[in-house]
Every structure is written in C-alpha cells, then in structure tokens.
Design a protein around this motif. Structure first.
Motif, short mmCIF file in Angstrom:
data_model
loop_
_atom_site.label_atom_id
_atom_site.label_comp_id
_atom_site.label_asym_id
_atom_site.label_seq_id
_atom_site.Cartn_x
_atom_site.Cartn_y
_atom_site.Cartn_z
N VAL A 201 123.59 48.63 60.40
CA VAL A 201 124.44 48.50 58.90
C VAL A 201 125.80 48.04 59.37
CG1 VAL A 201 125.40 49.42 57.01
CG2 VAL A 201 122.97 50.07 57.62
N ASP A 202 126.49 48.61 60.29
CA ASP A 202 127.88 48.35 60.74
C ASP A 202 127.95 47.13 61.82
OD1 ASP A 202 127.52 49.66 63.42
OD2 ASP A 202 127.96 51.60 62.87
N ALA A 203 126.64 46.45 62.34
CA ALA A 203 127.05 45.59 63.25
C ALA A 203 127.96 44.48 63.04
CB ALA A 203 125.35 44.98 63.49
N GLN A 204 128.65 43.95 63.90
CA GLN A 204 129.55 43.08 63.58
C GLN A 204 129.30 41.96 64.66
OE1 GLN A 204 131.90 42.89 61.39
NE2 GLN A 204 131.45 44.79 60.66
N PRO A 205 129.29 40.44 64.25
CA PRO A 205 128.85 39.45 64.87
C PRO A 205 130.17 38.99 65.80
CG PRO A 205 129.42 38.85 62.55
CD PRO A 205 129.51 40.17 62.67
N ILE A 206 129.99 38.72 67.18
CA ILE A 206 130.79 38.06 68.01
C ILE A 206 130.34 37.05 68.65
CG2 ILE A 206 131.99 40.38 68.52
CD1 ILE A 206 130.58 40.53 71.12
N GLY A 207 131.11 35.86 68.99
CA GLY A 207 130.69 34.90 69.70
C GLY A 207 131.46 33.97 70.79
N VAL A 208 130.94 33.33 71.42
CA VAL A 208 131.74 32.46 72.22
C VAL A 208 131.64 30.87 71.73
CG1 VAL A 208 132.07 31.53 74.69
CG2 VAL A 208 131.61 33.95 74.30
N PRO A 209 132.63 30.18 71.55
CA PRO A 209 132.35 28.86 70.95
C PRO A 209 132.10 28.01 72.06
CG PRO A 209 134.80 29.18 71.33
CD PRO A 209 133.94 30.45 71.63
N VAL A 210 130.90 26.93 71.75
CA VAL A 210 130.37 25.92 72.59
C VAL A 210 130.61 24.60 71.90
CG1 VAL A 210 128.48 25.20 73.85
CG2 VAL A 210 128.64 27.56 73.61
N TYR A 211 131.30 23.74 72.58
CA TYR A 211 131.48 22.37 72.16
C TYR A 211 130.26 21.40 72.59
CZ TYR A 211 133.66 17.92 70.78
OH TYR A 211 133.99 16.70 70.41
N HIS A 212 129.35 21.02 71.67
CA HIS A 212 128.33 20.26 72.15
C HIS A 212 128.03 19.36 71.00
CE1 HIS A 212 124.91 19.23 74.66
NE2 HIS A 212 124.10 19.48 73.88
N PRO A 213 128.48 18.13 70.81
CA PRO A 213 128.25 17.07 69.61
C PRO A 213 126.62 16.75 69.69
CG PRO A 213 130.13 16.39 70.86
CD PRO A 213 129.53 17.45 71.87
N GLY A 214 126.05 16.99 68.49
CA GLY A 214 124.80 16.81 68.24
C GLY A 214 123.63 17.84 68.69
N TRP A 215 124.55 19.03 68.69
CA TRP A 215 123.60 20.13 68.80
C TRP A 215 122.46 20.34 68.03
CZ3 TRP A 215 123.20 24.25 65.51
CH2 TRP A 215 124.16 24.57 64.75
N GLN A 216 122.75 20.12 66.53
CA GLN A 216 121.63 20.21 65.63
C GLN A 216 120.36 19.56 66.15
OE1 GLN A 216 124.83 19.16 65.30
NE2 GLN A 216 125.87 20.26 63.79
N ASN A 217 120.44 18.47 66.49
CA ASN A 217 119.32 17.59 67.00
C ASN A 217 118.68 18.27 68.09
OD1 ASN A 217 120.38 15.61 64.92
ND2 ASN A 217 121.32 14.76 66.59
N GLU A 218 119.00 19.42 68.90
CA GLU A 218 118.28 19.68 69.97
C GLU A 218 117.91 21.45 69.69
OE1 GLU A 218 120.24 19.20 73.71
OE2 GLU A 218 121.80 17.83 72.85
N PHE A 219 118.77 22.05 68.71
CA PHE A 219 118.58 23.38 68.95
C PHE A 219 118.35 23.62 67.21
CE2 PHE A 219 120.69 22.90 72.59
CZ PHE A 219 119.62 23.01 73.76
N LYS A 220 117.73 24.82 67.08
CA LYS A 220 118.16 25.50 65.75
C LYS A 220 119.03 26.55 65.59
CE LYS A 220 113.42 23.93 64.13
NZ LYS A 220 111.82 24.44 63.69
N THR A 221 119.57 26.91 64.48
CA THR A 221 120.11 27.96 64.44
C THR A 221 119.25 29.48 64.72
OG1 THR A 221 119.89 28.01 61.98
CG2 THR A 221 122.03 27.44 62.57
N ASP A 222 119.73 30.36 65.19
CA ASP A 222 118.94 31.41 65.31
C ASP A 222 118.07 31.42 66.78
OD1 ASP A 222 119.83 33.04 63.29
OD2 ASP A 222 118.54 32.32 62.00
#
Length: 262
Positions: A201-222
């Motif tokens: 319930v108290d989980a907080q998202p953290i992340g490291v940014p990745v620059y990769h144009p066209g990533w949507q064509n290779e990977f799905k979110t999640d």
C-alpha cells in the motif's frame, strides 16, 4: 430457512479462514513479500496461525443453528402470503450473495496467482517523487569505484542528489526493472522498481531514465529488462531528465523472485 441461517451465521468466519489460509500459504511459499516487508513475515504468519485457531474454535463454541426450525412451520398448511414470499425470496438472494462472496474470495486469494504492482500504480504515484524512498538509504560510494552492486534505488538516489555529468562520466550501471513510459518524452522510459517500507500500500516507484528512441516498437510497458550502459547527457534539452542511460542494447529478462526494493 436453516441453510440460510447457517450461511448468514458462518459467512464471516469462513471468509476469515480463507484469508488466513491464503496468508499462511503465501508465507510458506515466500510470496508474502509481494504484499508486505520481509521484516514482518514471522509476525504475520504467527498471528495468522493464532487467528486461524480462534476461527476454528468458533465453529465448536458458538451456538449452532439448531433452533432455526422453530419458526419454519409457523404457517404450516397455508400458502405463504405476499410478505412472506417476498421475505423468503430476499433471504435466498442474500444467501446466494454470501455463497458467491465466499467463492470469489477462494478464487481471488487461493486460486489466482499473486501479482506485483505495475505501471498502473506508477501512474497513480509520482515516480521518483518520494524523497524518503530515495534518501533514507543513500548509497555509500565505493572506495575502489566498483559500482556493480548498485541497484535501481542507488542510481536513482544519486541522480536525485543533483550530481553532475562529471560525476557520472566514467561510471557504468547495470539495472534491472520493469519498463514504465516517461509521460513527457516519447524517447525515454524508466527502468522501474517499487520501494516498500511496510507493505504494498505504501510502495513508491523509483526509476532510472533510459534514452532509447523507438523503444515502444521493441518492448511493452511492464516488461522486465536489464540495462547495462554508461551515463550520458540527455539529447533532449527540454526533458526533465538531464542525465540518462544510453544503451546500445537492452536485454529482456524475467521478473525476479524479489521484485521490490526494501
């Protein structure tokens, strides 16, 4: 009548037992970590066992429904009037609802596999927005410059600290997490994990940014990936992320047994 009274009397106890069995099963299979911090495992399982014993004792100690027939024959020989018929139909509907509730609880807690938090939760909570999730465990900088053990949380903490490009220039990160999209830059995604302090319930998202144009064509979110890359200045000067990973390749991977960070 007796059946309806039994269902009404024991619905709460049965639902409690289902929840307790699910809790103990998750603890024994190591999946309780999908819901609470590991420091609470022993306490939770012990309390679930105690509560289960008390629930079972309720079956033996609480008076039964043996007197449920006392009024069943109040109108023996007569057809029930309209009010009695409506009450009877409503009683059966409530009993059916109780049974469906119990079945739904069994399916949700004992049959369906437990799942982790996803980008749907990231969208509801500010990614890298929780100062406590990033700063309560600031990483100690290694004396020999070996950053191989650094996690998503460690790198996200350093990025949040405001360290400049000079600091990151000679460093390589290897991070594993699931993909969540940046809401402002289509060329950017985050390798994301959830930091759990007490429970999901108290989980907080953290992340490291990745620059990769066209990533949507290779990977799905999640989808889970492992990224090994050096840090670079973001080619997009309008982005909120000044420093990013710019990998030549991104390796798909499976969700680890311990998907959260503590």
């Amino acid at each position: 009548m007796v059946i309806r009274r039994l269902v009404g009397r024991w619905q709460g106890v049965v639902l409690s037992l289902i929840g307790l069995v699910a809790t103990i099963w998750l603890g024994l299979t190591g999946q309780l970590a999908l819901y609470i911090h590991p420091r609470y495992f022993v306490f939770t399982v012990i309390m679930a066992v105690i509560a289960g014993v008390l629930a079972l004792a309720a079956f033996a100690l609480v008076p039964g429904a043996g007197d449920g027939h006392l009024h069943d024959h109040e109108h023996d020989g007569d057809a029930p009037d309209g009010d009695d018929a409506r009450r009877s139909r409503w009683g059966w509907l409530r009993s059916a609802g109780s049974v469906l509730t119990i079945v739904a609880a069994v399916v949700a807690l004992l049959i369906l596999p437990p799942s982790t938090l996803t980008t749907a939760t990231v969208a509801q909570r500010d990614l890298n927005g929780s100062a406590s999730a990033l700063t309560l465990k600031t990483p100690a900088l290694p004396g020999k410059g070996d950053y191989s053990s650094f996690t998503v949380r460690d790198w996200a903490s350093l990025l949040r600290s405001g360290a400049g490009q000079d600091f990151f220039a000679d460093k390589t990160a290897t991070v594993t997490g699931f993909i969540s999209a940046d809401t402002t830059d289509p060329n950017l995604f985050f390798v994301t994990r959830f930091v759990v302090t007490c429970c999901a319930v108290d989980a907080q998202p953290i992340g490291v940014p990745v620059y990769h144009p066209g990533w949507q064509n290779e990977f799905k979110t999640d989808s889970w990936v492992t990224v090994t890359s050096s840090f670079r200045a973001n080619p997009n000067p309008a982005s909120r992320e000044a420093i990013v990973l710019m990998p030549d390749s991104i390796k798909p991977t499976t969700q680890p047994a311990q998907p959260y960070v503590y």
